[in-house]
Design an enzyme around this catalytic site. Structure first.
Site: not given
Ligand code: RIB
Ligand code: CA
Length: 313
Positions: A243
């Site tokens: 992500h």
């Molecule tokens: O939903 C994914 C996000 O939530 C990413 O930033 C992961 O590190 C968590 O913080």
């Protein structure tokens, strides 16, 4: 072109860690003015410690790391140990950091930096709940107009949610903070689950990290091996969605991504859909566009960039 000055606001988290490594490996593209930790994946004492572990792993112990907010603006903290493990960086064994944590509060660092730097020259890169950013805007409204751009990982429209049926974790943890940020009036670029669920650390990609034969490559491979369990089980996906590194990759190679400039609002009232990012992708309203909401990523190009840059560390 001069490197972009950025502040990384983060809740490490294995994917945050890879994003920080990518930024610190790319001095020709980004200058990291500081890293501000926020409570999110795990509580603040761990996210600030993890941020320092990652900066040391990158060989950049002079990076300024600050502790920010330890809870959302109005709600109880919700964490994600079920995804990231108890430490937030589960996977490989890790030593405690030796580099110092800065004395100053992360929110005050954001305020002082935006006041000190010329307008339109600092980009904020939130990778976790938006509590620090919203707190800085509330405490010092004069800094908002000085922000060059906010490039954040959060939300989901076609993908909906990953912590509830309709909300992505970063937004869900502090929806009021996300609402403040979305209404701030400055340029916002969003990397939602619609993009990050196509940035999967598949086996060949993880093997490429391991094949680097470096400590960074081994750590990233071990982190993605650990972190993929949740998404494989839930989505049957081919690997861990990386992500947060999409935020830094956008700063380095924006052409890897495609999206639309649309209106995006945050649900803060309904318990059922709290934290949903209501993206007017089809422009069915006349609400003013306030964000570039990304939907496509060149995944092979993204991982090629990651491999090339991480191999430098
Ligand atoms: O939903 C994914 C996000 O939530 C990413 O930033 C992961 O590190 C968590 O913080
Ligand atoms: Ca994160």
């Amino acid at each position: 072109m001069a490197p972009r000055k950025i502040i990384i606001d983060t809740d490490p988290g294995q994917d945050d860690a890879v994003a920080i490594l990518l930024a610190l490996a790319s001095p020709e593209d980004v200058t990291v003015l500081g890293v501000t930790a926020v409570a999110g994946n795990v509580p603040l004492p761990l996210t600030q410690k993890n941020a320092r572990i990652v900066c040391e792993l990158a060989g950049k112990p002079a990076t300024k790391v600050f502790a920010g907010c330890d809870a959302p603006l109005q709600r109880k903290l919700i964490t994600a140990e079920h995804v990231h493990g108890k430490t937030g960086l589960d996977g490989p064994p890790m030593d405690d950091p030796t580099m110092p944590l800065q004395e100053q509060h992360g929110v005050d660092f954001i305020i002082d930096t935006l006041r000190a730097e010329p307008a339109d020259t600092v980009t904020l890169c939130p990778l976790g709940p938006l509590t620090n950013i919203a707190s800085a805007f509330q405490k010092a409204p004069d800094i908002v107009d000085k922000v060059q751009e906010i490039v954040l990982m959060g939300g989901g429209y076609f993908e909906q949610g990953n912590i509830t049926p309709s909300a992505e974790f970063n937004i869900y943890v502090d929806p009021e903070a996300a609402d403040i940020v979305m209404r701030c009036g400055r340029p916002i670029t969003i990397m939602p689950l619609d993009v990050t669920h196509h940035a999967l650390a598949t086996r060949p990609r993880v093997d490429a990290f391991r094949a680097m034969g470096t400590r960074v490559g081994d750590m990233v491979a071990a982190w993605t091996d650990f972190f993929e369990r949740f998404d494989k089980e839930k989505y049957g996906s081919e690997g861990a969605p990386l992500h947060d590194p999409t935020v830094i990759a956008y700063l380095i190679k924006p052409e890897l991504f495609e999206g639309r400039h649309i209106n995006v609002q945050i649900e803060t009232q309904s318990e059922l859909t709290l934290g949903a990012t209501v993206a007017d992708w089809w422009r069915v309203t006349d609400h003013a566009a306030n964000a570039t909401f990304m939907r496509q990523v060149d995944a092979d190009g993204f991982f090629a960039l990651l491999a090339e840059r991480l191999a430098r560390l």
